[in-house]
Design a protein around this motif. Structure first.
Motif, short mmCIF file in Angstrom:
data_model
loop_
_atom_site.label_atom_id
_atom_site.label_comp_id
_atom_site.label_asym_id
_atom_site.label_seq_id
_atom_site.Cartn_x
_atom_site.Cartn_y
_atom_site.Cartn_z
N ASP A 139 0.80 -1.22 0.00
CA ASP A 139 0.00 0.00 0.00
C ASP A 139 0.84 1.27 0.00
OD1 ASP A 139 1.02 -0.22 2.56
OD2 ASP A 139 -0.89 0.13 3.57
N ARG A 140 2.13 1.14 -0.28
CA ARG A 140 3.03 2.29 -0.30
C ARG A 140 3.87 2.20 -1.57
NH1 ARG A 140 8.10 3.51 0.47
NH2 ARG A 140 8.69 5.41 1.52
N ALA A 141 4.06 3.36 -2.23
CA ALA A 141 4.88 3.39 -3.44
C ALA A 141 5.79 4.61 -3.43
CB ALA A 141 4.00 3.42 -4.68
N GLU A 142 7.00 4.38 -3.89
CA GLU A 142 7.92 5.49 -4.14
C GLU A 142 8.01 5.64 -5.65
OE1 GLU A 142 12.49 6.72 -3.18
OE2 GLU A 142 11.26 5.77 -1.62
N ILE A 143 7.80 6.86 -6.13
CA ILE A 143 7.75 7.08 -7.57
C ILE A 143 8.87 8.02 -8.02
CG2 ILE A 143 5.27 6.64 -7.64
CD1 ILE A 143 4.88 9.71 -8.04
N ALA A 144 9.16 7.96 -9.31
CA ALA A 144 10.14 8.85 -9.93
C ALA A 144 9.79 8.99 -11.41
CB ALA A 144 11.55 8.29 -9.76
N TRP A 145 10.34 10.01 -12.04
CA TRP A 145 10.06 10.28 -13.44
C TRP A 145 11.25 10.98 -14.07
CZ3 TRP A 145 7.44 12.13 -9.23
CH2 TRP A 145 7.81 13.40 -8.79
N VAL A 146 11.36 10.85 -15.37
CA VAL A 146 12.34 11.62 -16.14
C VAL A 146 11.80 11.73 -17.56
CG1 VAL A 146 13.77 9.62 -16.74
CG2 VAL A 146 14.77 11.89 -16.77
N VAL A 147 11.91 12.93 -18.11
CA VAL A 147 11.47 13.19 -19.48
C VAL A 147 12.67 13.75 -20.23
CG1 VAL A 147 9.97 14.65 -20.92
CG2 VAL A 147 9.04 13.50 -18.90
N GLY A 148 12.91 13.23 -21.42
CA GLY A 148 14.02 13.69 -22.23
C GLY A 148 13.91 15.17 -22.55
N THR A 149 15.04 15.81 -22.70
CA THR A 149 15.10 17.26 -22.92
C THR A 149 14.21 17.75 -24.05
OG1 THR A 149 17.34 17.23 -22.01
CG2 THR A 149 16.69 19.19 -23.26
N PRO A 150 14.17 17.08 -25.22
CA PRO A 150 13.31 17.61 -26.30
C PRO A 150 11.82 17.64 -25.97
CG PRO A 150 14.89 16.03 -27.18
CD PRO A 150 14.96 15.94 -25.67
N TRP A 151 11.39 16.85 -24.98
CA TRP A 151 9.97 16.78 -24.63
C TRP A 151 9.63 17.59 -23.39
CZ3 TRP A 151 12.93 12.83 -26.42
CH2 TRP A 151 12.58 12.30 -27.64
N GLN A 152 10.61 18.21 -22.77
CA GLN A 152 10.36 18.97 -21.55
C GLN A 152 9.61 20.26 -21.88
OE1 GLN A 152 14.03 19.43 -19.37
NE2 GLN A 152 14.21 17.24 -19.04
N GLY A 153 8.91 20.77 -20.88
CA GLY A 153 8.16 22.01 -21.04
C GLY A 153 6.80 21.82 -21.71
N ARG A 154 6.41 20.58 -21.94
CA ARG A 154 5.13 20.29 -22.57
C ARG A 154 4.14 19.66 -21.60
NH1 ARG A 154 7.05 17.17 -27.92
NH2 ARG A 154 4.81 16.86 -28.12
N GLY A 155 4.53 19.51 -20.33
CA GLY A 155 3.65 18.92 -19.33
C GLY A 155 3.61 17.41 -19.33
N PHE A 156 4.50 16.76 -20.08
CA PHE A 156 4.49 15.30 -20.15
C PHE A 156 4.79 14.65 -18.80
CE2 PHE A 156 5.44 14.70 -24.98
CZ PHE A 156 4.13 15.06 -25.28
N ALA A 157 5.77 15.18 -18.07
CA ALA A 157 6.12 14.58 -16.78
C ALA A 157 4.94 14.66 -15.81
CB ALA A 157 7.36 15.24 -16.19
N SER A 158 4.28 15.81 -15.76
CA SER A 158 3.13 15.97 -14.87
C SER A 158 2.00 15.04 -15.28
CB SER A 158 2.63 17.41 -14.87
OG SER A 158 3.60 18.26 -14.29
N GLU A 159 1.73 14.96 -16.57
CA GLU A 159 0.67 14.10 -17.07
C GLU A 159 0.96 12.63 -16.74
OE1 GLU A 159 -1.05 12.89 -21.45
OE2 GLU A 159 -0.50 14.99 -21.11
N ALA A 160 2.19 12.21 -16.96
CA ALA A 160 2.57 10.82 -16.69
C ALA A 160 2.50 10.53 -15.19
CB ALA A 160 3.96 10.54 -17.23
N ALA A 161 2.99 11.45 -14.37
CA ALA A 161 2.97 11.24 -12.92
C ALA A 161 1.53 11.18 -12.40
CB ALA A 161 3.76 12.34 -12.21
#
Length: 167
Positions: free
Chosen positions: A92-114
């Protein structure tokens, strides 16, 4: 715990496969991605080895390693990764992480995926979600906040612990 693919408005989060290593090596090739997490970009061979270990799963049967690549539907290319390590009583516990490649940053992909990841985890009974964010990494803090996490006063290895749900 196998959580399968996750679909968001613009992304397909696909369970990690060793075959993703070649394309992901290019996605993660910018040394700037390692400013806050350390290390340096991995070669395709190094990623294949790492991905094989991740796909095989945790040697601890009480821990699940859940990893996805992000495929942007607008161009069909891989754009980053999200991951969750699920454990705790009743998983019932999770530790999460994310990384988005530089060309895709600033488009909200990391927030959407998270957000998509946290929603799937919650559907599966995960009550507490944790992430660790370097205090100087404002973009990553914004991703954590968008996923519903809030900063705590706890610092681990120089990073702020962000949390959603009870400890």
């Amino acid at each position: 715990m196998r959580l399968g693919p996750i679909r968001t408005a613009r992304l397909d989060l696909l369970p990690l496969r060793v075959e993703h290593a070649e394309e992901m090596a290019a996605v993660l090739s910018d040394p700037a991605l390692h400013t806050f997490i350390g290390g340096s970009p991995s070669t395709p061979d190094a990623l294949r080895t790492r991905y094989a270990r991740l796909v095989a799963g945790s040697p601890d049967p009480t821990v699940s390693w859940c990893n996805w690549v992000l495929r942007a539907r607008d161009d069909g290319r891989l754009a980053g990764t999200v991951q969750a390590t699920v454990d705790g009583p009743g998983r019932d516990r999770a530790e999460i992480a994310w990384v988005v490649g530089t060309p895709w940053q600033g488009r909200g992909f990391a927030s959407e995926a998270a957000r998509g990841l946290v929603a799937r985890l919650r559907e599966q009974g995960v009550r507490t979600v944790v992430a660790h964010v370097h205090p100087g990494h404002h973009a990553s803090a914004a991703v954590a906040r968008a996923a519903g996490l809030a900063p705590t006063a706890e610092i681990q290895d120089g990073e702020v612990r962000w949390r959603l749900g009870p400890e």
